[in-house]
Motif scaffolding. Structure first.
Motif, PDB file in Angstrom:
ATOM      1  N   PHE A   5     -13.513  -6.249   2.337  1.00 62.18           N
ATOM      2  CA  PHE A   5     -13.319  -6.548   3.606  1.00 62.18           C
ATOM      3  C   PHE A   5     -14.219  -5.813   4.663  1.00 62.18           C
ATOM      4  O   PHE A   5     -14.824  -6.197   5.663  1.00 62.18           O
ATOM      5  CB  PHE A   5     -11.806  -6.030   4.066  1.00 62.18           C
ATOM      6  CG  PHE A   5     -11.436  -6.440   5.850  1.00 62.18           C
ATOM      7  CD1 PHE A   5     -11.248  -7.584   6.106  1.00 62.18           C
ATOM      8  CD2 PHE A   5     -11.600  -5.332   6.659  1.00 62.18           C
ATOM      9  CE1 PHE A   5     -10.928  -7.762   7.614  1.00 62.18           C
ATOM     10  CE2 PHE A   5     -11.452  -5.562   8.037  1.00 62.18           C
ATOM     11  CZ  PHE A   5     -11.023  -6.697   8.425  1.00 62.18           C
ATOM     12  N   ALA A   6     -14.630  -4.472   4.307  1.00 64.89           N
ATOM     13  CA  ALA A   6     -15.419  -3.554   4.732  1.00 64.89           C
ATOM     14  C   ALA A   6     -16.822  -4.189   4.958  1.00 64.89           C
ATOM     15  O   ALA A   6     -17.409  -4.110   5.888  1.00 64.89           O
ATOM     16  CB  ALA A   6     -15.473  -2.179   4.304  1.00 64.89           C
ATOM     17  N   GLY A  14      -4.030  -0.867 -12.529  1.00 63.59           N
ATOM     18  CA  GLY A  14      -4.352  -2.235 -11.984  1.00 63.59           C
ATOM     19  C   GLY A  14      -4.308  -2.149 -10.567  1.00 63.59           C
ATOM     20  O   GLY A  14      -5.197  -2.741  -9.866  1.00 63.59           O
ATOM     21  N   GLY A  15      -3.388  -1.823  -9.801  1.00 63.56           N
ATOM     22  CA  GLY A  15      -3.014  -2.288  -8.366  1.00 63.56           C
ATOM     23  C   GLY A  15      -3.931  -1.288  -7.646  1.00 63.56           C
ATOM     24  O   GLY A  15      -4.592  -1.728  -6.731  1.00 63.56           O
ATOM     25  N   LEU A  16      -4.119  -0.075  -7.897  1.00 66.91           N
ATOM     26  CA  LEU A  16      -4.965   0.790  -7.089  1.00 66.91           C
ATOM     27  C   LEU A  16      -6.351   0.309  -6.897  1.00 66.91           C
ATOM     28  O   LEU A  16      -6.959   0.329  -6.138  1.00 66.91           O
ATOM     29  CB  LEU A  16      -4.925   2.258  -7.570  1.00 66.91           C
ATOM     30  CG  LEU A  16      -3.890   3.381  -7.156  1.00 66.91           C
ATOM     31  CD1 LEU A  16      -4.303   4.610  -7.711  1.00 66.91           C
ATOM     32  CD2 LEU A  16      -3.926   3.318  -5.682  1.00 66.91           C
ATOM     33  N   ALA A  17      -6.945   0.069  -8.106  1.00 70.58           N
ATOM     34  CA  ALA A  17      -8.211  -0.348  -8.476  1.00 70.58           C
ATOM     35  C   ALA A  17      -8.336  -1.652  -7.467  1.00 70.58           C
ATOM     36  O   ALA A  17      -9.585  -1.802  -6.618  1.00 70.58           O
ATOM     37  CB  ALA A  17      -8.666  -0.637  -9.765  1.00 70.58           C
ATOM     38  N   GLY A  18      -7.444  -2.470  -7.635  1.00 75.62           N
ATOM     39  CA  GLY A  18      -7.598  -3.626  -6.800  1.00 75.62           C
ATOM     40  C   GLY A  18      -7.487  -3.591  -5.250  1.00 75.62           C
ATOM     41  O   GLY A  18      -8.143  -4.207  -4.757  1.00 75.62           O
ATOM     42  N   ILE A  19      -6.714  -2.806  -4.811  1.00 74.34           N
ATOM     43  CA  ILE A  19      -6.649  -2.455  -3.326  1.00 74.34           C
ATOM     44  C   ILE A  19      -7.926  -2.100  -3.012  1.00 74.34           C
ATOM     45  O   ILE A  19      -8.278  -2.217  -1.827  1.00 74.34           O
ATOM     46  CB  ILE A  19      -5.291  -1.635  -3.070  1.00 74.34           C
ATOM     47  CG1 ILE A  19      -4.080  -2.324  -3.357  1.00 74.34           C
ATOM     48  CG2 ILE A  19      -5.453  -1.503  -1.441  1.00 74.34           C
ATOM     49  CD1 ILE A  19      -2.796  -1.347  -3.332  1.00 74.34           C
ATOM     50  N   LEU A  20      -8.235  -0.885  -3.573  1.00 75.12           N
ATOM     51  CA  LEU A  20      -9.622  -0.375  -2.981  1.00 75.12           C
ATOM     52  C   LEU A  20     -10.856  -1.358  -3.133  1.00 75.12           C
ATOM     53  O   LEU A  20     -11.462  -1.217  -1.945  1.00 75.12           O
ATOM     54  CB  LEU A  20     -10.097   1.035  -4.014  1.00 75.12           C
ATOM     55  CG  LEU A  20      -9.230   1.927  -4.258  1.00 75.12           C
ATOM     56  CD1 LEU A  20      -9.403   3.044  -5.168  1.00 75.12           C
ATOM     57  CD2 LEU A  20      -9.056   2.840  -2.802  1.00 75.12           C
ATOM     58  N   LEU A  21     -10.796  -2.437  -4.114  1.00 79.58           N
ATOM     59  CA  LEU A  21     -11.695  -3.335  -4.125  1.00 79.58           C
ATOM     60  C   LEU A  21     -11.646  -4.185  -3.071  1.00 79.58           C
ATOM     61  O   LEU A  21     -12.637  -4.601  -2.338  1.00 79.58           O
ATOM     62  CB  LEU A  21     -11.665  -4.177  -5.373  1.00 79.58           C
ATOM     63  CG  LEU A  21     -12.525  -3.756  -6.612  1.00 79.58           C
ATOM     64  CD1 LEU A  21     -12.336  -4.649  -7.855  1.00 79.58           C
ATOM     65  CD2 LEU A  21     -14.348  -4.174  -6.109  1.00 79.58           C
ATOM     66  N   GLY A  22     -10.451  -4.473  -2.618  1.00 80.12           N
ATOM     67  CA  GLY A  22     -10.121  -5.435  -1.681  1.00 80.12           C
ATOM     68  C   GLY A  22     -10.286  -4.984  -0.195  1.00 80.12           C
ATOM     69  O   GLY A  22     -11.036  -5.892   0.392  1.00 80.12           O
ATOM     70  N   THR A  23     -10.063  -3.696   0.066  1.00 79.65           N
ATOM     71  CA  THR A  23     -10.623  -3.068   1.237  1.00 79.65           C
ATOM     72  C   THR A  23     -12.029  -3.018   1.548  1.00 79.65           C
ATOM     73  O   THR A  23     -12.590  -3.197   2.486  1.00 79.65           O
ATOM     74  CB  THR A  23      -9.731  -1.789   1.502  1.00 79.65           C
ATOM     75  OG1 THR A  23      -9.979  -1.060   0.153  1.00 79.65           O
ATOM     76  CG2 THR A  23      -8.400  -1.747   1.467  1.00 79.65           C
ATOM     77  N   TRP A  24     -12.662  -2.748   0.292  1.00 80.89           N
ATOM     78  CA  TRP A  24     -14.202  -2.499   0.245  1.00 80.89           C
ATOM     79  C   TRP A  24     -14.760  -3.743   0.616  1.00 80.89           C
ATOM     80  O   TRP A  24     -15.700  -4.173   1.372  1.00 80.89           O
ATOM     81  CB  TRP A  24     -14.793  -2.042  -0.959  1.00 80.89           C
ATOM     82  CG  TRP A  24     -15.928  -2.022  -1.209  1.00 80.89           C
ATOM     83  CD1 TRP A  24     -16.845  -1.150  -0.571  1.00 80.89           C
ATOM     84  CD2 TRP A  24     -16.834  -3.188  -1.710  1.00 80.89           C
ATOM     85  NE1 TRP A  24     -18.247  -1.505  -0.924  1.00 80.89           N
ATOM     86  CE2 TRP A  24     -18.326  -2.472  -1.423  1.00 80.89           C
ATOM     87  CE3 TRP A  24     -16.690  -4.062  -2.412  1.00 80.89           C
ATOM     88  CZ2 TRP A  24     -19.461  -3.300  -2.259  1.00 80.89           C
ATOM     89  CZ3 TRP A  24     -17.864  -4.933  -2.936  1.00 80.89           C
ATOM     90  CH2 TRP A  24     -19.074  -4.368  -2.728  1.00 80.89           C
ATOM     91  N   PRO A  30       0.792  -1.410  -0.047  1.00 82.92           N
ATOM     92  CA  PRO A  30      -0.128  -0.128   0.000  1.00 82.92           C
ATOM     93  C   PRO A  30       0.717   1.315   0.032  1.00 82.92           C
ATOM     94  O   PRO A  30       0.184   2.284  -0.734  1.00 82.92           O
ATOM     95  CB  PRO A  30      -0.710  -0.075   1.240  1.00 82.92           C
ATOM     96  CG  PRO A  30      -1.000  -1.436   1.374  1.00 82.92           C
ATOM     97  CD  PRO A  30       0.404  -2.133   0.934  1.00 82.92           C
TER      98      PRO A  30
END
Lengths: 196, 177
Positions: free
Chosen positions: A143-144, A131-141, A114
């Protein structure tokens, strides 16, 4: 026309914003220095990060270990003087072991973490930006969304709270700080000697 | 000859100089802001803010967003700063990358398809983002700021970040490639 309530709300917001500005600017300043250093260290690059995970390039470990050793001495000195308080994260076996392993898999597949992905974005790498930014935002979402189902189950498994190693061992802070710093220096020396 | 300005235009510094610099930065950040350097909660916060724009105010009621609070805070500014700082260093050292979709190490094993690399980056990002919230920290928050405070949670996390990462990287480059 503005009602009285709206006016007082607006001035309240203005006041909050006024109070918050300085810490926010300091955050920005620390971030700029941190990002500058990450780039100068090569840590904003996929090849350097994955090279570390493949154990062919030890740049990341050298950066992390020297940051931890330097940081630890200052933080524990300032703590002993009462200038600062530690800011510890609560932990559990479920969170830190299972979460750590999941993070590690993502770390290797993405090739950024991150903090370094923010650096990679500044460095211009498009796989990180698109790619990476979109993926991280999706992954944290994700989790939420899943959090209510996880928080009293797996995240609590083997809970040990916000303890430090010296407190766990019931010893003076420096009994752990000094040997840990010495061990880090020794390890770095050994890594250099081994030619990495 | 090395001059003061040429230091800043060098692409790379010694990793030890960088590490010591980050260590000193952690002193200042504790002393001035009372906070450790960390980044990953910001991604959860921004994700929540995006969801709020799409789905409306109700999103704030999610228990996780109540916990982390969807607002622009110190750490979010820090992450924005990292982008700017890295950009400044890259530009002044002539290392800013134009149009690079595929890192060279990746290309050496999997070819230069931008689509493949981006799809894998999205998948990796999802796992990383999920894992960072699961572990309640990342390579900055646990790996540097937490370990330097000797937090048990952070040492365990940092060790398992690298255990998971080293095993997975070897599978990707030695088994799959």
């Amino acid at each position: 026309m503005e009602t009285k309530k709206q006016v007082s709300e607006t001035s309240q917001y203005a006041k909050d914003a006024e109070e918050d500005k300085r810490p926010l600017l300091f955050g920005l300043g620390f971030g700029i220095l941190f990002g500058f250093l990450l780039h100068k260290g090569g840590a904003t690059k996929y090849d350097v990060i994955v090279g570390q995970l493949l154990l062919t390039d030890f740049t990341v470990l050298k950066i992390m270990f020297s940051a931890v050793a330097t940081g630890m001495i200052g933080i524990y000195f300032m703590k002993s003087q009462g200038w600062i308080e530690l800011s510890l994260k609560k932990g559990s076996v479920g969170k830190n072991v299972i979460g750590g392993l999941i993070f590690g898999v993502g770390f290797a597949v993405l090739g950024y973490c991150p903090g370094t992905i923010a650096g990679a974005v500044g460095n211009g790498y498009l796989d990180a930006i698109v790619g990476g930014l979109a993926g991280i935002l999706l992954g944290t979402w994700i989790f939420a969304v899943m959090y209510p189902g996880l928080k009293d189950g797996i995240l609590k498994m083997g809970d040990f709270g916000d303890i430090t190693i010296p407190r766990l061992l019931k010893v003076n802070d420096w009994v752990v700080v000094v040997p840990t710093v010495a061990l880090i220096v020794l390890l770095l020396y050994w890594i250099e000697r081994a030619g990495f | 000859m090395e001059t003061i300005t040429s230091i800043f235009t060098d692409t790379y510094w010694s990793p030890y100089a960088v590490g010591i610099g980050i260590g000193l930065l952690s002193w200042l950040s504790f002393l001035i802001s009372g906070k450790p350097i960390a980044t990953s909660t910001t991604f959860a916060r921004v994700g929540g803010m995006i969801e709020e724009v799409i789905a409306g105010e109700n999103v704030k009621k999610r228990p996780y967003y109540k916990k982390i609070k969807l607002e622009i805070n110190w750490q979010l500014m820090l992450v924005v700063g990292v982008v700017i700082g890295s950009f400044i260093s890259a530009i002044i050292s002539g290392d800013f990358q134009f149009g690079v979709w595929v890192p060279s190490l990746w290309a050496s094993a999997f070819g230069d398809s931008a689509l493949l690399r981006v799809l894998v980056a999205v998948a990796g990002g999802i796992i990383l983002g999920f894992g960072s919230r699961f572990a309640d920290g990342c390579t900055s928050g646990h790996g540097i700021s937490g370990t330097l405070q000797l937090a048990v949670s952070s040492w365990i996390s940092a060790i398992f970040f690298f255990v998971g990462g080293i095993i997975t990287a070897h599978i990707i480059y030695l088994v799959i490639a």
